[in-house]
Design a protein around this motif. Structure first.
Motif, PDB file in Angstrom:
ATOM      1  N   LYS A 282       0.810  -1.395  -0.146  1.00  0.00           N
ATOM      2  CA  LYS A 282      -0.026   0.000   0.045  1.00  0.00           C
ATOM      3  C   LYS A 282       0.715   1.376   0.074  1.00  0.00           C
ATOM      4  O   LYS A 282       1.754   1.327   0.515  1.00  0.00           O
ATOM      5  N   VAL A 283       0.554   2.160  -0.593  1.00  0.00           N
ATOM      6  CA  VAL A 283       1.136   3.621  -0.804  1.00  0.00           C
ATOM      7  C   VAL A 283      -0.152   4.809  -0.464  1.00  0.00           C
ATOM      8  O   VAL A 283      -1.242   4.530  -0.635  1.00  0.00           O
ATOM      9  N   ASN A 284       0.486   5.947  -0.190  1.00  0.00           N
ATOM     10  CA  ASN A 284      -0.260   7.129   0.250  1.00  0.00           C
ATOM     11  C   ASN A 284      -0.244   7.945  -0.879  1.00  0.00           C
ATOM     12  O   ASN A 284       0.952   8.521  -1.287  1.00  0.00           O
ATOM     13  N   VAL A 285      -1.327   8.446  -1.661  1.00  0.00           N
ATOM     14  CA  VAL A 285      -1.123   9.150  -2.980  1.00  0.00           C
ATOM     15  C   VAL A 285      -2.513  10.088  -2.742  1.00  0.00           C
ATOM     16  O   VAL A 285      -3.397   9.567  -2.181  1.00  0.00           O
ATOM     17  N   ASP A 286      -2.489  11.085  -3.736  1.00  0.00           N
ATOM     18  CA  ASP A 286      -3.605  11.864  -3.986  1.00  0.00           C
ATOM     19  C   ASP A 286      -4.230  11.271  -5.328  1.00  0.00           C
ATOM     20  O   ASP A 286      -3.399  10.895  -6.333  1.00  0.00           O
ATOM     21  N   VAL A 287      -5.536  11.133  -5.287  1.00  0.00           N
ATOM     22  CA  VAL A 287      -6.086  10.475  -6.704  1.00  0.00           C
ATOM     23  C   VAL A 287      -7.347  11.437  -7.171  1.00  0.00           C
ATOM     24  O   VAL A 287      -7.781  12.191  -6.260  1.00  0.00           O
ATOM     25  N   ALA A 288      -7.341  11.371  -8.546  1.00  0.00           N
ATOM     26  CA  ALA A 288      -8.445  12.143  -8.977  1.00  0.00           C
ATOM     27  C   ALA A 288      -9.125  11.494  -9.851  1.00  0.00           C
ATOM     28  O   ALA A 288      -8.794  10.444 -10.635  1.00  0.00           O
ATOM     29  N   ASP A 289     -10.351  11.695  -9.898  1.00  0.00           N
ATOM     30  CA  ASP A 289     -11.476  10.953 -10.792  1.00  0.00           C
ATOM     31  C   ASP A 289     -11.371  11.061 -12.276  1.00  0.00           C
ATOM     32  O   ASP A 289     -11.131  12.421 -12.813  1.00  0.00           O
ATOM     33  N   GLU A 294     -12.999  14.849  -9.736  1.00  0.00           N
ATOM     34  CA  GLU A 294     -13.098  15.215  -8.292  1.00  0.00           C
ATOM     35  C   GLU A 294     -11.753  14.520  -7.537  1.00  0.00           C
ATOM     36  O   GLU A 294     -11.292  13.603  -8.135  1.00  0.00           O
ATOM     37  N   TYR A 295     -11.657  15.549  -6.557  1.00  0.00           N
ATOM     38  CA  TYR A 295     -10.115  15.239  -6.124  1.00  0.00           C
ATOM     39  C   TYR A 295     -10.249  14.589  -4.598  1.00  0.00           C
ATOM     40  O   TYR A 295     -10.761  14.778  -3.879  1.00  0.00           O
ATOM     41  N   PHE A 296      -9.271  13.381  -4.429  1.00  0.00           N
ATOM     42  CA  PHE A 296      -9.439  12.671  -3.308  1.00  0.00           C
ATOM     43  C   PHE A 296      -7.889  12.580  -2.659  1.00  0.00           C
ATOM     44  O   PHE A 296      -7.347  11.821  -3.198  1.00  0.00           O
ATOM     45  N   PRO A 297      -7.763  13.563  -1.762  1.00  0.00           N
ATOM     46  CA  PRO A 297      -6.387  13.581  -1.258  1.00  0.00           C
ATOM     47  C   PRO A 297      -5.889  12.801  -0.313  1.00  0.00           C
ATOM     48  O   PRO A 297      -7.040  12.116   0.609  1.00  0.00           O
ATOM     49  N   ASP A 298      -4.536  12.299  -0.240  1.00  0.00           N
ATOM     50  CA  ASP A 298      -4.201  11.134   0.970  1.00  0.00           C
ATOM     51  C   ASP A 298      -5.015  10.069   1.085  1.00  0.00           C
ATOM     52  O   ASP A 298      -5.505   9.737   2.211  1.00  0.00           O
ATOM     53  N   GLN A 299      -4.960   9.380  -0.128  1.00  0.00           N
ATOM     54  CA  GLN A 299      -5.816   7.984  -0.148  1.00  0.00           C
ATOM     55  C   GLN A 299      -4.806   6.986   0.161  1.00  0.00           C
ATOM     56  O   GLN A 299      -3.396   7.085  -0.248  1.00  0.00           O
ATOM     57  N   ASP A 394       4.100  -1.168 -24.654  1.00  0.00           N
ATOM     58  CA  ASP A 394       2.980  -0.202 -24.319  1.00  0.00           C
ATOM     59  C   ASP A 394       2.162   0.001 -25.570  1.00  0.00           C
ATOM     60  O   ASP A 394       2.583   0.933 -26.230  1.00  0.00           O
ATOM     61  N   THR A 395       1.236  -0.843 -25.422  1.00  0.00           N
ATOM     62  CA  THR A 395       0.428  -0.785 -26.551  1.00  0.00           C
ATOM     63  C   THR A 395      -1.231  -0.538 -26.305  1.00  0.00           C
ATOM     64  O   THR A 395      -2.112  -0.707 -27.155  1.00  0.00           O
ATOM     65  N   VAL A 396      -1.455  -0.312 -24.993  1.00  0.00           N
ATOM     66  CA  VAL A 396      -3.033  -0.015 -24.540  1.00  0.00           C
ATOM     67  C   VAL A 396      -3.162   1.377 -24.491  1.00  0.00           C
ATOM     68  O   VAL A 396      -2.515   1.750 -23.594  1.00  0.00           O
ATOM     69  N   ASN A 397      -4.184   1.744 -25.141  1.00  0.00           N
ATOM     70  CA  ASN A 397      -4.343   3.221 -25.195  1.00  0.00           C
ATOM     71  C   ASN A 397      -5.475   3.679 -24.019  1.00  0.00           C
ATOM     72  O   ASN A 397      -6.417   3.786 -24.325  1.00  0.00           O
ATOM     73  N   ARG A 398      -4.717   3.770 -23.128  1.00  0.00           N
ATOM     74  CA  ARG A 398      -5.605   3.997 -21.851  1.00  0.00           C
ATOM     75  C   ARG A 398      -4.960   5.024 -20.904  1.00  0.00           C
ATOM     76  O   ARG A 398      -3.727   5.261 -20.881  1.00  0.00           O
ATOM     77  N   ARG A 399      -5.552   5.680 -19.997  1.00  0.00           N
ATOM     78  CA  ARG A 399      -5.231   6.498 -18.877  1.00  0.00           C
ATOM     79  C   ARG A 399      -5.613   6.027 -17.524  1.00  0.00           C
ATOM     80  O   ARG A 399      -6.895   5.977 -17.294  1.00  0.00           O
ATOM     81  N   TYR A 400      -4.905   5.580 -16.649  1.00  0.00           N
ATOM     82  CA  TYR A 400      -5.331   5.129 -15.459  1.00  0.00           C
ATOM     83  C   TYR A 400      -5.141   6.071 -14.262  1.00  0.00           C
ATOM     84  O   TYR A 400      -4.283   7.086 -14.224  1.00  0.00           O
ATOM     85  N   ASN A 401      -5.984   5.797 -13.167  1.00  0.00           N
ATOM     86  CA  ASN A 401      -5.447   6.558 -11.824  1.00  0.00           C
ATOM     87  C   ASN A 401      -5.246   5.405 -10.942  1.00  0.00           C
ATOM     88  O   ASN A 401      -5.273   4.262 -10.920  1.00  0.00           O
ATOM     89  N   TRP A 402      -4.842   5.901  -9.580  1.00  0.00           N
ATOM     90  CA  TRP A 402      -4.700   4.965  -8.487  1.00  0.00           C
ATOM     91  C   TRP A 402      -5.502   4.075  -7.701  1.00  0.00           C
ATOM     92  O   TRP A 402      -5.384   3.276  -7.155  1.00  0.00           O
ATOM     93  N   PHE A 403      -6.769   4.320  -8.202  1.00  0.00           N
ATOM     94  CA  PHE A 403      -7.965   3.352  -7.931  1.00  0.00           C
ATOM     95  C   PHE A 403      -7.807   2.473  -8.722  1.00  0.00           C
ATOM     96  O   PHE A 403      -8.876   1.375  -8.564  1.00  0.00           O
ATOM     97  N   GLY A 404      -7.187   2.414  -9.805  1.00  0.00           N
ATOM     98  CA  GLY A 404      -7.282   1.123 -10.814  1.00  0.00           C
ATOM     99  C   GLY A 404      -8.224   1.454 -11.910  1.00  0.00           C
ATOM    100  O   GLY A 404      -8.568   0.629 -12.829  1.00  0.00           O
TER     101      GLY A 404
END
Length: 790
Positions: A282-289, A294-299, A394-404
């Motif tokens: 587990k890591v501590n990060v800021d996540v955006a939807d 929408e911003y989710f700080p210190d997750q 690197d062949t998948v045209n996606r953008r991820y966030n830390w929620f997966g």
């Protein structure tokens, strides 16, 4: 054929050879105790007729394997005790068991000191500033070579994550490729991604030598800040051991080490190891939807795309102790690795599909001969070439966030570069070392190391792009000449080194001025330089040693620094070699109280004055890094270590390092105003850190005379800034806070064959960082079992 199948084939072939050999092999084993019948750890035992020597283990036990037949004499010595001599008779294929009780000595110990020096002690007595890690004492742990080195004074090992992550090695303020790595004196420059110090198990090594600032000419290195020489197990006796460990984050490690030495001189050796981990800590990060913003700080989130595994087999076969060769070995190293890329250079970049693969196919040859052509002339030669392949996928045209969560985009693309780039570095190394003993006091050595690199690759997704056809070639050669002079209480080494490098690459230009029109021009850069140095040591008395050394050293840029690593490091084709004036002054003092209490104190000061210093910095996109020359850098510091041993049971040690790495570039390029960061501390570099350790041994436990060892290790790193201290306000500065981690290890051994180990790392579950705030794993547990067949 899969790597696993190759490994199994080697394993069973060698096991058959071992079985056949046992009928002629003799075994001499014994135990050494003191007046109180307590086992003596570290006593030296020598068979005079064969000149074989070993040291007793924690149970006082020693073992020899060989083709014995007749009468032999054993010489047993240990500091503080009278040397004992004993004869015994043994028949071919027989086993002989002996026991010895050493008597305390009331006289001075000069004779014992001369007789019983271990190989580690001999290295420490060199004129160079060198620290030695006794790797055999760490074989019960699940440490890799990188984490074992992290406990050495002056050393700081930094990681970008968990198992298999990028590792940066720092020595007295100089880091990365400024410090060279060797295995048995052979450079590791071309070993590829499948063979790195943070995936090589400690069980492969017998000892590790860390040369600080000044490097012996025999290693043939263009090191700027020092060198690490990993000495593997030698070919003196038959041996077979295996180990397996399982730990947190679904981490598996296993090793097999096997050596067969026949009476005829035939030798076969296999070292095999594998590492696997999900690295889902587990890591501590800021996540955006991704959709609403929408911003989710210190997750607190779990890493979800960081699986790593590698498998490696090293096979050597040849002969030893022949008229034409003391050692002639032909070998091959086979390995493969798979690594998922979870982040970029900063944790704000997150990926979910991007990954790399690599393999190593490296044939090699080693040759060694004393009295080569003429008496007292010795030759060592080695050569290898890595024909392995690396892949960046690197062949998948996606953008991820830390929620997966991810956002899919239409059309072809990737998370960063849209790449299916496959390439071979075709990297080769040859080393030659000639040494001649002029007389009992003086010798001369001539060495040469030649490296070649030629990256050839293509991108299957863009096969017509000419950029992939452009040359990426590198050659370098280092020649050294040294002279050593030794007396009873002092010795000196002087040397000179000649450096050469040639880089071939292409630059793009627009020949017509029309948009999209690109052509390429080839360029070749060459570099020549001469370095030199001297190292001195003097024993004021048998317990007090002084060392001083100096080297004017150069470090030639690596191919990955020039051409990039195709992942997070961009190339810099115009990177210049760096050079440094390195100074060392060291003191060592050791003494004994009542023959049971041993104290060792080591301290050294160092100063480095470097020009064109190469350091890593962020690229403009803040997602990758590149290497760049900084005009001038100075590093001054001190390191100290204290160790205490009590009656082979209690060991206490601590070391601390302070290094003041400063920017000595007064004017930036094309500027007439003094730089605002002139004399600033170099950012993203720890400057105060240290280790502490305590271990205690319990002997003769239970019916099987078991041995229990409990150890504790602590690592402290003082806070440091990620960017220049003079830039920005105090409230906006990014830094790495103070860090301290605690590790515990408990090992139970019985029957001299079976060991069980339990480990806990980062016991208090602290939040730990290294490179650019990339968080490291939290608390983890590991269990390990090791069995020595013979």
């Amino acid at each position: 054929m899969q790597i696993q199948n190759i490994f199994l084939t080697f394993y069973f072939c060698l096991f058959s050879l071992f079985s056949i050999a046992q009928s002629t092999q003799g075994i001499v084993t014994g135990v050494v105790v003191d007046d109180n019948n307590k086992a003596i750890l570290g006593a030296t035992v020598i068979i005079k007729e064969t000149n074989q020597g070993v040291v007793t283990d924690q149970n006082g036990i020693f073992t020899f394997f060989g083709e014995y037949n007749g009468e032999y004499t054993l010489l047993i010595s240990y500091l503080g005790f009278k040397t004992t001599q004993s004869t015994f008779n043994i028949k071919q294929g027989e086993s002989k068991s002996l026991s010895f009780a050493l008597k305390a000595s009331n006289t001075e110990l000069e004779e014992v000191l001369v007789t019983g020096k271990s190989q580690i002690q001999k290295v420490k007595e060199k004129s160079f500033n060198v620290s030695v890690v006794d790797a055999e004492k760490l074989h019960n742990t699940s440490l890799d070579l990188g984490h074992a080195l992290d406990r050495v004074s002056g050393v700081r090992v930094r990681e970008s994550g968990g198992v298999g992550s990028q590792m940066s090695f720092s020595l007295n303020g100089f880091k990365g490729n400024q410090v060279r790595f060797f295995i048995d004196g052979v450079p590791m420059d071309n070993f590829g991604s499948s063979f790195q110090i943070n995936n090589i198990p400690i069980n492969m090594a017998e000892r590790i030598e860390v040369y600080k600032g000044v490097v012996p000419v025999g290693l043939g290195a263009d090191a700027l800040g020092g060198a690490v020489n990993i000495i593997t197990n030698t070919y003196t006796k038959n041996h077979l051991e295996a180990s397996y460990s399982y730990g947190s984050f679904n981490t598996h490690r296993s090793t097999v080490n096997a050596i067969y030495v026949a009476k005829s001189g035939f030798v076969a050796q296999v070292n095999a190891f594998q590492n696997y981990s999900d690295n889902n800590y587990k890591v501590n990060v800021d996540v955006a939807d991704l959709n609403t913003g929408e911003y989710f700080p210190d997750q607190t989130v779990e890493r979800f795309h960081d699986t790593y595994h590698n498998e490696t087999v090293i096979f050597n076969m040849g002969v030893v102790n022949k008229k034409f060769a003391d050692e002639l070995l032909f070998g091959i190293t086979l390995g493969q690795n798979y690594k998922e890329i979870q982040t970029g250079a900063r944790i704000v970049s997150v990926f979910g599909k991007w990954h790399t693969r690599g393999n190593i196919i490296m044939p090699s040859v080693k040759y060694k001969k004393d009295d080569f052509i003429i008496k007292d002339l010795s030759l060592k030669f080695s050569a290898n070439i890595n024909l392995g392949q690396e892949k960046n996928i690197d062949t998948v045209n996606r953008r991820y966030n830390w929620f997966g969560d991810y956002k899919q985009y239409e059309g072809a693309g990737g998370e960063r570069s849209y790449s299916l780039y496959k390439y071979k570095n075709n990297a080769g190394i040859s080393t030659a070392n000639l040494s001649y003993n002029i007389n009992e006091h003086s010798s001369v050595v001539l060495s040469n190391t030649f490296n070649t690199f030629n990256r050839v690759g293509h991108n299957e997704l863009n096969p017509d792009n000419e950029i992939y056809e452009q040359p990426k070639k590198n050659k370098k050669n280092i020649t050294g000449l040294g002279f050593d002079y030794k007396r009873t209480n002092w010795n000196a080494s002087v040397f000179i080194k000649q450096y050469f490098q040639q880089n071939t690459f292409a630059d793009s230009y627009n020949p017509t001025g029309n948009y999209g029109d690109i052509a390429y021009t080839d360029y070749t850069d060459k570099f020549h330089a001469t370095g030199y140095g001297i190292a001195l040591t003097h024993f004021i008395n048998e317990n007090f040693q002084v060392k001083a050394s100096f080297e004017e050293s150069y470090r030639l840029p690596e191919a990955n620094e020039i051409f990039g690593d195709e992942v997070n490091l961009e190339g810099n084709k115009y990177l210049k070699p760096e050079n440094s004036s390195n100074y060392n002054l060291g003191l060592s003092y050791w003494f004994y109280i009542n023959k049971k209490h041993q104290f060792t104190i080591n301290t050294s000061g160092f100063y480095r004055d470097a020009d064109d210093f190469i350091r890593e910095k962020f690229s403009p996109n803040q997602a990758t890094t590149t290497m760049d020359n900084l005009g001038g850098v100075t590093s001054a510091g001190i390191e100290a270590e204290v160790r205490y041993h009590l009656d082979n049971r209690l060991i206490i040690g601590a070391n601390v390092t302070y290094q003041n790495l400063r920017n000595n570039t007064k004017y930036e390029e094309n500027q007439t105003v003094v730089s605002i960061v002139y004399k600033d501390r170099i950012p993203n570099m720890p400057y105060l850190y240290g280790n502490a350790e305590v271990s205690y041994n319990f002997f003769n436990i239970g019916k099987n005379n078991g041995h229990l060892s409990i150890g504790y290790n602590a690592l402290y790193v003082h806070s440091f800034y990620l960017y220049w201290p003079s830039l920005g306000s105090n409230s906006s500065k990014l830094d790495i806070p103070d860090q301290i981690s605690h590790d515990l290890t408990a090992t139970y051994s019985f029957n001299k064959k079976l060991q069980f180990t339990l480990e806990c790392r980062n016991l208090l579950d602290e939040t730990l960082y290294d490179n650019f705030s990339l968080q490291k794993p939290g608390r983890s547990f590991t269990g390990k079992i090791k069995y020595t067949f013979f």
